[in-house]
Design an enzyme around this catalytic site. Sequence first.
Site, PDB file in Angstrom:
ATOM      1  N   GLY A   1       0.801  -1.220   0.000  1.00  0.00           N
ATOM      2  CA  GLY A   1       0.000   0.000   0.000  1.00  0.00           C
ATOM      3  C   GLY A   1       0.830   1.265   0.000  1.00  0.00           C
TER       4      GLY A   1
ATOM      5  CB  CYS B   1      14.485  -0.559   2.939  1.00  0.00           C
ATOM      6  SG  CYS B   1      15.609   0.641   3.687  1.00  0.00           S
TER       7      CYS B   1
ATOM      8  CG  HIS C   1      42.365  17.102  17.554  1.00  0.00           C
ATOM      9  ND1 HIS C   1      42.481  15.828  18.085  1.00  0.00           N
ATOM     10  CD2 HIS C   1      42.549  17.968  18.585  1.00  0.00           C
ATOM     11  CE1 HIS C   1      42.733  15.918  19.373  1.00  0.00           C
ATOM     12  NE2 HIS C   1      42.784  17.216  19.718  1.00  0.00           N
TER      13      HIS C   1
END
Length: 469
Positions: free
Chosen positions: A37, A43, A448
């Site tokens: 539907g 998925c 970093h």
Amino acid sequence: MTDSFDVVVIGGGPGGYVAAIRAAQLGLSTACVEKRGTLGGTCLNVGCIPSKELLHSTHLFEQAQHGFAERGIRVPGGIEVDLATMMAGKDKVVRDLTRGIGFLFRKNGVEHVPGVGQIAGLGRVEVTSEEGETRTLQARNIIIATGSEPASLPDIEIDETRILSSTGALALDAVPKHLAVIGGGYIGLEMAVVWSRLGAKVTVIEFLDRLLSNMDSDIARDMQRILAKKGLAFMLGHKVAGVEAGEGSVTLSVEKRASGEITTVEADAVLVAVGRRPYTAGLGLENVGIETDTQGRISVNDCFRTDAAGIYAIGDVVRGPMLAHKAEDEGAVCAEIVAGQSGHIDYNAIPGVVYTWPEAAAVGRTEEALKEAGIEYAVGRFPFQANSRARCSGETQGFVKILADKRTDRVLGVHILGADAGTMIAEAALAMEFGASAEDIARTCHAHPTLSEAVKEAALAVDGRPIHV
């Protein structure tokens, strides 16, 4: 309304809807047939998306229970779960995303044809609507993208009440006291973690002597250790010899493969997570002379062409890993080939991710596969315990492992166990797609402090020169 198209795609999952949109973008008149539907396939409806939504919600619950206090965050009155609201949130995410595909179809001029599609002959697809009406579509090209369905075991009948597939495990209305999970792969572990976080006792029963058989053994070993500390129980090297569903429970007879010893496991619910099988039933393959192999897959060449003229197949119904992103890439490339362009997919650079916490992610070959192939390689490994961002966030479990050709230094495989591993693996996939060496990764400046600095350090470690360990 026309019944003649350049391309008719059968299946509206990740492979199918991407193929349809890409074909339309390339100027081909396109229709997509979908029996469900809603669009999005397994998925979006009952797979990747709802499971990740539940994994995220339960991860937050676990953090609130066990991680807030040590960071000075107090929650007066304690934490509890409103399962109905959690499930409603999951359903909303699914609903919004599936509707979004409908919008993309309209935007790109793809006609959505609801109903069950069957190949009636070369260049002809018959679509039967839910009301029983039939519409025949003429197609210069047909793309089969019907996906897969949960596999089961002999003599085990999945009723989605007490004996569940992944679909049923996503829709329980109460937390089981004891959940038995048959299968220690991606799906089994993810669902095991969801319900364990919510308070269920969980026992994972796996036929092999290890979890995650497609992943590097170092990842599998450490993943088991981490999940065991969180309370999950594992019966490895065991097979389920029988299942008997009672009124309020399920009794499993579990046999230890090495000795034949039988153990009885009593559970409120059982999840059967032993893999998936291609969905081709009722597709009409026999009408055009297309045969399937022993695993039910359709044979295709490198351009996704079947043995029948003008008919292509992609995704879970063909060879390769049953992954949504693999199907998406195949859908786009297949549409480009149909349109007269060229395309290629490097199947060695397709990542796989287990969305537990920590996550496990991998791309390329495992150490075991390299040994079996007789390829000489070097290993670089770096623990998140030595990563500054991981220390800041308290996510110090796991490591990055890079395998590189000993002669050329070309990256052959990357394996990550840690927080956000599924995001970090993209760097490794890109490196492998472009044939990068470990030195290339090591010479690339990483911001970093970030978790991805561990990837750089592992690349440095290939040459025996990591900085921070």
